[in-house]
Design an enzyme around this catalytic site. Structure first.
Site, PDB file in Angstrom:
ATOM      1  N   THR A 159       0.861  -1.175   0.000  1.00 55.70           N
ATOM      2  CA  THR A 159       0.000   0.000   0.000  1.00 55.70           C
ATOM      3  C   THR A 159       0.899   1.227   0.000  1.00 55.70           C
ATOM      4  O   THR A 159       1.405   1.632   1.049  1.00 55.70           O
ATOM      5  CB  THR A 159      -0.920  -0.016   1.237  1.00 55.70           C
ATOM      6  OG1 THR A 159      -1.754  -1.165   1.148  1.00 55.70           O
ATOM      7  CG2 THR A 159      -1.801   1.233   1.287  1.00 55.70           C
ATOM      8  N   LYS A 181      -1.365   7.993   8.030  1.00 56.81           N
ATOM      9  CA  LYS A 181      -0.511   7.983   6.833  1.00 56.81           C
ATOM     10  C   LYS A 181      -1.355   7.680   5.588  1.00 56.81           C
ATOM     11  O   LYS A 181      -1.240   8.363   4.558  1.00 56.81           O
ATOM     12  CB  LYS A 181       0.580   6.921   6.982  1.00 56.81           C
ATOM     13  CG  LYS A 181       1.602   6.920   5.859  1.00 56.81           C
ATOM     14  CD  LYS A 181       2.252   5.556   5.716  1.00 56.81           C
ATOM     15  CE  LYS A 181       1.227   4.526   5.225  1.00 56.81           C
ATOM     16  NZ  LYS A 181       1.729   3.199   4.965  1.00 56.81           N
ATOM     17  N   LYS A 203      -6.877   1.182  -3.793  1.00 56.33           N
ATOM     18  CA  LYS A 203      -6.575   0.609  -2.480  1.00 56.33           C
ATOM     19  C   LYS A 203      -6.682   1.676  -1.390  1.00 56.33           C
ATOM     20  O   LYS A 203      -7.304   1.463  -0.345  1.00 56.33           O
ATOM     21  CB  LYS A 203      -5.150   0.020  -2.505  1.00 56.33           C
ATOM     22  CG  LYS A 203      -4.579  -0.367  -1.158  1.00 56.33           C
ATOM     23  CD  LYS A 203      -5.327  -1.507  -0.477  1.00 56.33           C
ATOM     24  CE  LYS A 203      -4.749  -1.788   0.916  1.00 56.33           C
ATOM     25  NZ  LYS A 203      -5.515  -2.775   1.658  1.00 56.33           N
TER      26      LYS A 203
END
Lengths: 299, 299, 299, 299
Positions: B97, B242, B173
């Site tokens: 990711t 994040k 994603k």
């Protein structure tokens, strides 16, 4: 049991029919008279006024909004309401999605009149109402809730009893609508994002609903958004705004900030200002695409 | 097929084991060496450097963040990276990711080096990785995606091919993580509200997940919130922040406002400022209760 | 001119005194009687009821909120209101900060009774009221506004006539309070930021108010925030919340989203939930510092 | 004093001219050469490279953004930067509005090179720069700030020394731009509201700026908004977005949520997505009117 029923709209007509199907005697009233006649064919007694249905142990009301519930309960110059007509000791079950403040007023007024009161809003759409598959969210004094149980058994698949204060059921119902609309908003933002990167929205939705987001709410509203199919409205944007306003008002009383609800309220106003009042509330999800450079929903 | 594998963490070790189980030859590298040894017992070859795994048709990387992927791909003064070591015509599959910007950089760099690149982040937790039940979100040139298919078949239950631009898979994603965290936020607000009205949070969650919100994400995060069980973290708050930062950065490039993501970012900062950095990201849902008068999560 | 005056609080007593000073005859009523007695020493006639002041060409009301204005205007079972007591053709000037909806109701009710109505809320604090330095924001039918002009001349330094619809003046007044509170919020955020970087807040404020932000509102509220001096309240947080609620309600009617007002409303709720109800509304600026890791204002 | 000056744009040319006027010797460099020639007529020495100006006790840089400051300080393959060219013990004053992170990098790099570094961004527009009326926000080691004082005296009307860490001055400068943009946003909301109720925006602005909101920032931006005069841009929307992004990044490092800045960032993105990139940042105030049903700014 003899049950009075007020409000034979999309939801109420299915619920009343299931009361009949469970063997109860139903006296039904609806403001526009055709609806009661249709139910009468299935064995109900059609009443010409709300007062007339009150010669019952239990009266159920299932109406569109606060104003309708107030009119029917408190009556007016021309017409007696449930409050004045229901015998002492009898029970009013309010299944409508109304404000917490009105539920509190109803509770107090019925208590003053020596009547019982239970709030029992339901989760489910008209098809679920017709199929006796509603989920009932009930709150009230334990003996009143117990008295209401046969009604709940007839209309729903499961009952959740949450509190002894009726208005808490209304709060929970409103919180559920808030959660639905927060799904619409966040899914609308995500779709605006991936669509601008060239991804097909239907394909994206299939990915989401096959994986983490399998709940019906994603499938239903995601589908409407992917197809940009906002008419005819299953549930109109201005009613969605009304429910968000009610949950914000209830949260303000409890001093609970709900920033997602505040955001959604502002987005509904932008939707309505652009002519989207009568679109399905899924059109809220189109506000994100509009802000990102797309056409204004409803224009 | 001979497959190089870089990154044997909670996710990568399961994925690599499934490649072995599907009959592939696996050469595996992990920064801390114990992990590769464990996999070697199941038939893999342990490599001492990332460069060593590149004598393969395909290299898969599955790492924690942008910095780790950059280090392994571009190498450094002490160590050659995948880019310098992979033969021309071979394929790098990035399952991590990572940011859209890094995915674009990787794509360009591999293209300049005559190598193929596919982004293929996955949906699923470590148990799904171990059971070859991941959902793979793939994007890249059609022939590269076709070459990657045997890898996807070995690690996942289904592959969604979304675009010919690899970075689009990373965007999708990230959008999925955004949707998860928007559920946490809105559910946190709803729970703060009903709890302040005296409703039991577990009971409330049971109601929600029996009705409209049956998706696992509501059950998982709702349960953690209802029990206020934020340690140990399945996924830490600072990592959640994040990912929100990455989705906001990608959306800014595309000029798409994401107000729910902006809100969630602010709430994460409040959570971290109060000491919640290492709590599970479900603790974000506790910020609403804290603002409503409860204790500060993490304090 | 003979002028009735209702409401001798911090603002009203100064205004009524200036009407006397301008040579008008003043009959004054206040719910708690001491206030009218004090004014009587300066030449006013003290009245025992609101109805008593209505034997005048003009009645001015200056009260705390919607409820007080409603009580005085519409009266109750025990006491006649202005509406029932004011002679036909006479004028009611409402100087209170009330909702747009109530101003519309007052306008309609007075029109039905053959009376004139002007909304004339004021900008300025008690010292400005005492010094006849208020700014008057007036709206109403032109002849009614003209009739009110001698009152405005006596109490203020300048009058802005904005519209022929009285309620518009109330909207403008509420928008002014919204702008003040948006300064408090943004300045609170900026101060939380620079203070966490080690900058002295007083020094920072001096920089701001010497340069771009010379307006009194930055000096007044910035000073309270820099000194964290939130008691005693000049204007209490719960009243600030009320005004934000009123501006949001008015904006909802007009379908205008006000996202900064929505944000401020949520922050006020967090402030009140933590015990800050009676702090000065400048404490809103402390919410930012609290979220950034500082102590909760009011706790 | 011999002073090197890099960057002769709208701001820098005025500042350099005032250094000359104060009796300093100025060696000036600008990427496009015409600017330095113009200054040479007033007595400066035109330099062909940034390195050339470094034969000075002090070098001042005044450039558009991080990229320009990085290029000039760190140099590149073709050209030496200030860092490599400035003698040990000499001072670099950075007056540009740059990120906190870059200011920290500059400070570290100069310290490693045995050079002094002061951050000294300024408040004021080009006219103030030309008139030596800037406000200087300075931070750095006390002896470095003392050495810079003659420069500050020549270009500004007042200097605020805030911290020994240079980057703090940049944070304060960014916070000032955040406060300006929060005025634009809230004023835009208020104007959208009153305009929809039929009030003239110019008249409304006159009311505000005569009373509580006398600061120049209300007059300047309120005027642009009232006249919907967004071209030509005094400061372009995309630069406003950049500064908001920088303040949010700095606040994230310090773990300070800035919800108004988050909101403004989203509104800038909506403005840019609709084609408003090069409009004056006052056009942000038009987003509120657009959401309320008006035309999209920039379309």
């Amino acid at each position: 049991m003899r049950i009075g029923f007020v409000g034979l709209g999309n939801m109420g007509s299915g619920m009343a029919a299931n009361l009949l199907a469970s063997g109860h005697q139903v006296v039904a009233y609806n403001r526009s008279p055709g609806k009661a006649a249709a139910l009468a064919e299935r064995g109900a007694t059609a009443a010409a006024t709300a007062a007339e249905v009150c010669d019952s142990e239990v009266v159920v009301s299932m109406l569109a909004d606060d104003a309708a519930v107030e009119a029917v309960t408190f009556g007016g110059p021309d017409q007696a309401g449930i409050l004045a007509s229901l015998p002492e000791g009898c029970l009013h079950i309010s299944a409508s999605t109304i404000s917490v403040a009105l539920a509190e007023r109803l509770h107090d007024a019925h208590a003053d009149a020596g009547q019982a009161f239970v709030s029992a809003p339901v989760f489910g759409r008209p098809e679920a109402a017709a199929a006796a598959k509603l989920f009932v969210v009930a709150a009230g004094a334990p003996d009143a809730v117990a008295a209401a149980q046969p009604v709940f058994d007839a209309i729903g698949q499961r009952t959740f009893v949450l509190s002894e204060q009726p208005a808490v059921a209304n709060l929970v119902k409103l919180s559920g609508n808030f959660l639905i609309v927060s799904v619409i908003e966040s899914l609308g933002e995500a779709m605006a994002l991936i669509a601008k990167a060239g991804v097909d929205k239907q394909h994206y939705l299939e990915l989401l609903t096959s994986t983490l987001f399998t709940a019906p709410v994603y499938q239903t509203y995601g589908g409407l958004m992917a197809r940009e199919e906002f008419e005819p409205a299953g549930f109109a944007a201005h009613l969605g705004l009304k429910d968000v306003r009610l949950v914000l008002a209830a949260a303000e009383q409890l001093q609970v900030p709900l920033p997602v609800a505040s955001l959604v309220r502002d987005r509904f106003l932008a939707l309505l200002a652009g002519g989207g009042r009568d679109l399905d509330w899924a059109a809220l999800g189109g506000v994100a695409a509009w802000e990102a450079g797309g056409p204004r929903p409803g224009s």
